[in-house]
Structure formats: structure tokens, C-alpha cells
Design a protein around this motif. Structure first.
Motif, short mmCIF file in Angstrom:
data_model
loop_
_atom_site.label_atom_id
_atom_site.label_comp_id
_atom_site.label_asym_id
_atom_site.label_seq_id
_atom_site.Cartn_x
_atom_site.Cartn_y
_atom_site.Cartn_z
N THR A 1 12.29 1.15 -8.71
CA THR A 1 11.97 0.80 -7.22
C THR A 1 10.64 1.76 -6.05
O THR A 1 10.67 2.78 -6.77
N LYS B 1 9.21 6.98 -7.88
CA LYS B 1 10.04 5.39 -8.49
C LYS B 1 11.33 5.74 -7.96
O LYS B 1 11.92 7.54 -8.17
N THR C 1 7.88 -3.47 -8.29
CA THR C 1 9.08 -3.56 -6.61
C THR C 1 8.87 -4.71 -6.31
O THR C 1 10.12 -5.14 -6.12
#
Lengths: 91, 482
Positions: free
Chosen positions: B151, B187, B204
Motif C-alpha cells: 500500500t 509504504k 499497489t
């Protein structure tokens, strides 16, 4: 040479009973037996596959008992394992 | 060393120079800080359980690369049976920790990258698969805990990576050298990264050709130069600093997240698994997300088992266990929890072999699994709070319970059934508090919502995989429409 019993557990993700109680009962009923959870050199007389539920997902294809293999999926199954150990001709 | 013990794992983390910051200060090691130690303990449990005969059938497996017995968290799935046993292992670990045990993300990254690098090499003539297999082999041999970082901060959600006002809002390659690449970015939400050995970075989102620098995947050790992390706050986190156990609810286990910064980090060529092949970014994301959505059908179920048990005990201790509505609420909690498990098992049983030879879950069923996870734990926690009663959020502290003058009053007035000590009643209520709105709620509630992708991400996948045209044909046939 004492009776050798190899125990193999399923992984225990959702057991319906205390699987380790089977080992405790075996050790109480057969105090002379060599009961082990890990592999040792030489053959085992019995293999007991102790599974926590009827799915019985334990991997045991590679395990052999000279006098047989018992798959347990409930505490009630202990009786057939104990009977098999008692009645086996290991001569 | 194919399998570490829990203590060996702890020492291996302690020896690393991982740069961790919390409350504005540098932390010497996750192994020695009371807020971070429970997170490390959860991972330690994955090592300890692997050495116990009664759990090894799930916790260990034979490596298809070396033939050696390894921890299943480092495994490349070789069958649907492996996929099923993965979910069962996760349920077990959830039961034993009542927390996020963190190693799933690395395992899911392993299996997604294994097949994606193979197919990328087939199309582009790259050599990422060999790089990756070498990394997996070393991970298995050294029994590393590997974090999987997907992410990005993402900035403006309406813009693609290359169109952001700040180009670092998605992690990217800033320099390509003969011996490797230099990356910059961050991240977010990385559970357990502060107590992992290595991190695998993945893109992502699916990307277009203009996002070439953002289509990057690699692995580095977590004490790599220019890599550092800032620990996220959790509700009730500083209770762990008070030196008491009862108020923490789960004093042994937990999980913590961190924002992880890659401030010009060098990655050598042999640790690069994707570098500009934007057409494989989407595949990698889809497969990783699929595996991780399967994972939630195991881990959250295990934690749910603990919460259901805690609610049932609270009912016992309150003397309410015979009330029919309480029994019915427990039944409803079990029904919801086992429904999650059902889809976790189903997407595993319906798995299939990839071109690379490892097994992938059924993506439709995995997304259905995670969609349910975004809902059911919330209902389970609501029912647990209903059964527990208001004392779970109004009980005095452990220090008051131990106080020579106040303690007897707490003992007297907060007792439930006479046979159960007041302290035991408070312990179980604190555990419910921990899981429903304390530190563990991060994992059991909000992570259930957003972890492995927010609800809409699953709905997009369900829409793609749902096979609506075939359903229309079925209806036409029954209705006799030509």
C-alpha cells in the motif's frame, strides 16, 4: 524390544477434543511402550494418527506401522487403538 | 538452519539495526519495547508452534525447492491441499494469539510473485523468476519473517502515480544503475514490519506505460541504509507502558503498524522482481490481493474463536448464560465466524495450478470471503459487547483493584456469580475490550475493513468474476426466451 508407537497429530485448527489426552492415555495404559511424536530409526509397530475432527486432514501417507495404523477422530476411538495394541502379535 | 525456534527468532531481530521511531524517539529494538514486544511475540508464536508435534502438520511442510521441512509461512503452495492447510494454520495462529501474527503477508507475496515473475519472464525475456526463487530459497533456509509491502500513500486518489503533485506518493525507481536501482517512496499500514527480517515491495495498482518507474517489485533487509519506519498509534496503546497486565486485555500478543520510508534505498539487481513491466503490475496486485483475501478467512476466524469464547465466558460470569437470547447471540456469532471460514476453505479447495506450477485460489470466492470479512467481525464484536455489558468500558483499573482500600470495594461490587473471582470477570471483559475497541481492534475491526483491499476493491473483482452473462443464459433457458 518394547512396542513402538508413533503418534502423528493433525494440525489442530478446530479440535473437538484434547488430542494430547490420547497420548496421555496411551502412556498410562502402556507404560512399557516406546511412544514418540517424532520419527526414530527403525520401524514402528503402530502408528496412531490423532485428528481433532472427522475431516482427518493430517498427512500420514509416509507413515507405516508393522502392526497397523489407527486413525482417531474422537476420544471414543481410543478404545480401538488400545485394543489393537493389546491384541497385536509382535513376535 | 531450516527452522528457527521462537527464541532464535527474537535474538535474530534483536541483532538487526532496524531504524524504528515512535513518539518522536528512536527505538533500539522491537524486542525490548513494551509497546512493540507483543507484536514480536505474535510472530514468535509462529516459530514456537512449528516445533510442537500437535501443530506441526499445519505449521510445517516440505519445501518443493530443497526437500527440507520448513515453516509453512515460507512455502510455495503445491496443491489445493496446501491452500486449505494454509487457512487452517491461520485459524490456529489466530486462536493462539488473538492478534495479527503478521507472516501471512510475506507468504502471500511469495506466491503471487512466484507466478507473476514466471509469466513476465515468458513474455519479456526478463530473469526475475530466478531472482525470486533464489530469494525464496534463502528465506526458507534462514526461516526469515518477510513483510509484504503493497500500500502506497496514494495522495490524490483521482490521479495515477505519475500524475501526482508529489511524484513520491507512490514508491518509484529514481535511478537505474548497472548494479541495481535506487527507489524512493513510502509504504503505509505495514503490520509487523518492525519485527521482520526482510520486506518485499510490490506495486499497489494496475498501471499504464506512463507509470513505468512505479511498476517495481524487490526485496531488501529491513536494516538497509535509508530505510526507516514510524510506528502508528493504536487505541489504548500506552496501557502497555503502565506496568500492569490486566488492563491491557491481551498482555502477551498484538500487532503494530508502521509507515515505512524508503528514502533513496539501493536494491541490487539480484533482488529485483519487477522493474518497469507495467503490464504485469495489475496481475501481481490481483494475485497478491486474492491470496491475502483468502488469508482473512483463516486469521480473523481464529481471532473470532477467541472473542466468541470470551463472550460466552462473560455470560457465564454474569450469570446470564442460560438466557435464551444470550444463547442465540452466541449461536449467531458462531454462524458468522464459520461462514467466514467456509469461504476461506472454499476458495482454497477450488484453487488451480498456475503456469509457474504453484497454486492460486479461486479469485471470485476469495473476494467473496474478504467482502464478508468487511462485515461479519463488526457484527460479532457488536454481539460480544451486547453480551459483555457496559462494565467492559467502565471498570476501574488494575491499580485500583490492587489498592488496599479501594480493592475490597471493587471485589465486592463488581463480582458477578459468586463462584467466579471478580478479577477473572474483569480479565475477560478487558479481553473483549481489547478485541473490540482496544489495540487488537486495529486488526480485528478496521483491518477487516481495509486490509487486503477496501470493500469496493472486492466488489470490482466480484463484478469481473461473477459471470453474469452465463446467468442471463440460464434465466433465458428456463423462461424459454430465444
Amino acid at each position: 524390544m518394547p512396542v513402538r508407537i508413533r503418534l502423528k497429530y493433525c494440525g489442530g485448527c478446530n479440535p473437538r477434543y484434547d488430542r494430547t489426552a490420547i497420548a496421555a492415555m496411551l502412556r498410562a495404559d502402556f507404560p512399557q511402550a516406546d511412544i514418540a511424536e517424532t520419527a526414530k530409526d527403525g520401524p514402528d509397530h503402530f502408528v496412531a494418527v490423532i485428528c481433532g475432527c472427522p475431516v482427518a486432514c493430517a498427512s500420514h501417507d509416509d507413515l507405516r506401522g508393522l502392526a497397523g495404523k489407527t486413525i482417531l477422530t474422537s476420544e471414543k476411538d481410543y478404545g480401538k487403538l488400545a485394543a489393537a495394541v493389546r491384541s497385536a502379535d509382535l513376535s | 538452519m531450516a527452522m528457527m525456534t521462537g527464541e532464535q527468532y527474537v535474538e535474530s531481530i534483536r541483532k538487526m539495526n532496524i531504524k524504528i521511531f515512535m513518539f518522536g524517539e528512536k527505538i533500539s529494538s522491537a524486542a525490548d519495547h513494551p509497546i512493540l514486544r507483543p507484536s514480536l511475540n505474535s510472530v514468535k508464536a509462529t516459530y514456537d508452534l512449528a516445533h510442537k508435534p500437535e501443530y506441526e502438520d499445519l505449521m510445517t511442510v516440505k519445501s518443493h525447492l530443497t526437500g527440507k521441512k520448513i515453516n509453512r509461512f515460507a512455502h510455495i503452495h503445491q496443491s489445493t491441499e496446501d491452500l486449505v492447510k494454509k487457512v487452517k494454520m491461520q485459524r490456529l495462529c489466530g486462536q493462539k494469539t488473538a492478534a495479527c501474527f503478521q507472516r501471512c503477508v510475506g507468504m502471500d507475496a511469495f506466491n503471487a510473485i512466484f507466478s507473476t515473475t514466471f509469466e513476465c519472464d515468458q513474455k519479456h525475456g526478463t530473469r526475475y523468476h530466478k531472482n525470486f526463487v533464489d530469494f525464496v530459497r534463502e528465506s526458507q533456509e534462514k526461516d526469515w519473517t518477510v513483510d509484504g509491502a503493497m500500500t502506497d500513500p496514494k495522495g490524490d486518489r483521482g490521479l495515477s502515480p505519475s500524475k501526482q503533485a508529489d511524484p513520491d506518493l507512490y514508491l518509484r525507481v529514481v535511478e537505474r544503475r548497472k548494479d541495481g536501482i535506487v527507489v524512493r517512496g513510502a509504504k503505509a499500514h505495514q503490520t509487523g514490519i518492525c519485527n521482520s527480517h526482510q520486506v518485499i515491495v510490490m506495486p499497489t495498482i494496475a498501471m499504464g506505460p506512463e507509470d513505468r518507474d512505479y511498476a517495481v517489485s524487490f526485496a531488501v533487509p529491513l536494516d538497509t541504509e535509508n530505510l526507516f519506519m514510524i510506528i502508528g498509534r493504536q487505541s489504548c496503546d500506552t496501557r502497555k507502558l503502565e506496568g500492569t497486565r490486566l488492563d491491557v486485555g491481551n498482555c502477551e500478543y498484538g500487532g503494530v503498524e508502521a509507515l515505512t520510508i524508503f528514502d533513496n534505498v539501493f536494491v541490487p539487481n539480484n533482488r529485483i522482481f519487477l522493474n518497469g513491466e507495467t503490464d504485469f503490475s495489475g496481475m501481481l496486485v490481483e494475485r497478491f490481493a486474492g491470496y491475502h483475501r483468502q488469508s482473512y478467512g483463516g486469521c480473523k476466524v481464529g481471532v473470532g474463536d477467541v472473542l466468541i469464547g470470551a463472550a460466552a465466558l462473560a455470560a457465564d460470569y454474569n450469570g446470564a448464560h442460560k438466557a435464551s437470547h444470550v444463547k442465540d447471540k452466541i449461536i449467531e456469532m458462531i454462524h458468522l465466524n464459520e461462514t467466514l471460514y467456509s469461504s476461506g476453505i472454499a476458495c482454497s479447495a477450488e484453487g488451480f495450478r498456475t503456469e509457474a506450477g504453484n497454486y492460486l485460489i479461486d479469485l471470485l470466492l476469495a473476494n467473496v470471503c474478504k467482502q464478508n470479512v468487511t462485515r461479519f467481525p463488526y457484527e460479532i464484536t457488536r454481539l460480544a459487547e451486547d453480551i459483555a455489558g457496559g462494565l467492559m468500558v467502565t471498570a476501574p483499573s488494575e491499580k485500583d483493584l490492587r489498592h488496599p482500600e479501594l480493592g475490597p470495594y471493587i471485589e465486592k461490587y463488581l463480582r458477578g456469580v459468586a463462584a467466579v473471582p471478580t478479577e477473572d470477570r474483569l480479565k475477560i471483559l478487558r479481553l473483549i475490550e481489547n478485541l473490540t475497541l482496544g489495540t487488537a481492534a486495529v486488526g480485528y475491526r478496521t483491518e477487516s475493513m481495509h486490509g487486503a483491499g477496501s470493500p469496493q476493491a472486492q466488489r470490482i473483482m466480484i463484478s469481473r468474476q461473477g459471470n453474469v452473462e452465463q446467468k442471463k443464459q440460464l434465466a433465458k433457458a428456463i423462461a424459454r426466451i430465444q
